[in-house]
Design an enzyme around this catalytic site. Structure first.
Site, mmCIF file in Angstrom:
data_model
loop_
_atom_site.group_PDB
_atom_site.id
_atom_site.type_symbol
_atom_site.label_atom_id
_atom_site.label_comp_id
_atom_site.label_asym_id
_atom_site.label_seq_id
_atom_site.Cartn_x
_atom_site.Cartn_y
_atom_site.Cartn_z
ATOM 1 N N GLY A 1 0.775 -1.232 0.000
ATOM 2 C CA GLY A 1 0.000 0.000 0.000
ATOM 3 C C GLY A 1 0.802 1.275 0.000
ATOM 4 O O GLY A 1 0.229 2.354 0.147
ATOM 5 N N SER B 1 2.603 2.542 -2.525
ATOM 6 C CA SER B 1 2.729 3.200 -3.825
ATOM 7 C C SER B 1 1.696 2.656 -4.807
ATOM 8 O O SER B 1 1.034 1.653 -4.538
ATOM 9 C CB SER B 1 4.142 2.999 -4.410
ATOM 10 O OG SER B 1 4.376 1.622 -4.666
ATOM 11 N N GLY B 2 1.589 3.340 -5.952
ATOM 12 C CA GLY B 2 0.776 2.856 -7.055
ATOM 13 C C GLY B 2 -0.665 2.558 -6.723
ATOM 14 O O GLY B 2 -1.357 3.327 -6.049
ATOM 15 N N ILE B 3 -1.144 1.417 -7.201
ATOM 16 C CA ILE B 3 -2.535 1.017 -7.013
ATOM 17 C C ILE B 3 -2.860 0.826 -5.544
ATOM 18 O O ILE B 3 -3.941 1.199 -5.079
ATOM 19 C CB ILE B 3 -2.826 -0.268 -7.823
ATOM 20 C CG1 ILE B 3 -2.846 0.057 -9.321
ATOM 21 C CG2 ILE B 3 -4.155 -0.898 -7.396
ATOM 22 C CD1 ILE B 3 -2.937 -1.163 -10.218
ATOM 23 N N TYR C 1 5.057 -13.801 -15.151
ATOM 24 C CA TYR C 1 4.113 -12.854 -14.546
ATOM 25 C C TYR C 1 2.666 -13.255 -14.852
ATOM 26 O O TYR C 1 1.829 -13.308 -13.950
ATOM 27 C CB TYR C 1 4.395 -11.454 -15.080
ATOM 28 C CG TYR C 1 3.453 -10.397 -14.544
ATOM 29 C CD1 TYR C 1 3.623 -9.875 -13.267
ATOM 30 C CD2 TYR C 1 2.400 -9.915 -15.316
ATOM 31 C CE1 TYR C 1 2.770 -8.904 -12.766
ATOM 32 C CE2 TYR C 1 1.540 -8.950 -14.825
ATOM 33 C CZ TYR C 1 1.725 -8.449 -13.557
ATOM 34 O OH TYR C 1 0.872 -7.492 -13.059
#
Length: 246
Positions: free
Chosen positions: A14, A16-18, A148
């Site tokens: 949590g 950074s980013g989404i 991935y």
């Protein structure tokens, strides 16, 4: 609107980013939010900015996951929303793949996500909502994405089985599968500014809506899946990619 008021939410990755955008959205909707991440300084900074609780925990380490679940239980009792978001991106051809890269991606994206759910099940409140961050690549065949994509396809399989196993407790389990999202992850791939512009143009050209998504778009979808409006939604994969996978 504080539609999530009184709920306890945990967002892995949590800082950074989404994950950051989702933590911000959940807090704005009234939830008490806990964010996690591997880097102490990054977590402390993000937690201070968001006004949430930050706990250092590496999703690629089972002991860290178990300690996280114990820590959250001790501080908050039960959890209403679990967003299993932490993940890493690494592209390589099958021929050039190394065991090190394979293990790194699978340990965090698949094994880590799996055991985060596993160890948090006793902490989840009946009627809780669990959301996995998957990817549209889970159902696409793109060169150099085999590890991935496989990790995200595995998450979707876990999600559906967990939805069945946890249904007796009214716990809903879903996945959000974004396509190209404008986050700092692209900047971490080593591109210079000109290369980055070229990569973004290449991506946008493959999206029918002709733009990349925002991290806040995903945050809003996670919040929607966490609330009463999605009380009859479980075992679903919500694809958010501007039509890219069509």
């Amino acid at each position: 609107m504080e539609t999530l008021k009184g709920k306890i939410a945990v967002v892995t990755g949590g800082n950074s980013g989404i994950g950051y955008a989702t933590a911000k959205e959940l807090k704005q909707q009234g939830a008490t939010v806990v964010i996690t991440g591997r880097r102490k300084e990054a977590i402390e900074t993000a937690a201070a900015e968001l006004g949430v609780t930050g706990i250092v925990a590496d999703q690629g380490n089972l002991n860290a996951i178990e300690n996280l679940a114990d820590n959250v239980k001790a501080q908050f009792g039960t959890v209403d929303i679990l967003f299993i978001n932490a993940g890493i991106l690494h592209g390589t051809s099958i021929e050039q793949a190394t065991e090190e890269v394979f293990d790194q991606v699978i340990d965090v994206n698949f094994k880590g996500a799996y055991f985060t759910l596993s160890r948090f099940i006793p902490v989840l409140k009946d009627g809780a909502s669990v959301i996995f961050l998957s990817s549209n690549t889970a159902s696409m065949s793109v060169a150099n994405s085999s590890i991935y994509s496989s990790s995200k396809a595995a998450l979707n399989a876990i999600m559906k089985i967990a939805a069945i196993e946890l249904a007796p407790r009214k716990i809903r389990v879903n996945a959000v599968s974004p396509g190209p999202i404008e986050t700092e992850i692209l900047h971490k791939q080593g591109y210079d500014e000109e290369q980055l512009k070229g990569v973004k143009a290449w991506i946008v050209d493959r999206v029918p809506l002709r733009h990349m998504g925002k991290a806040s778009d995903v945050g809003k979808m996670v919040a929607q899946l966490s609330g009463d409006a999605a009380s009859f939604v479980t075992g679903a994969e919500l694809v958010m990619d501007g039509g890219m996978s069509l």
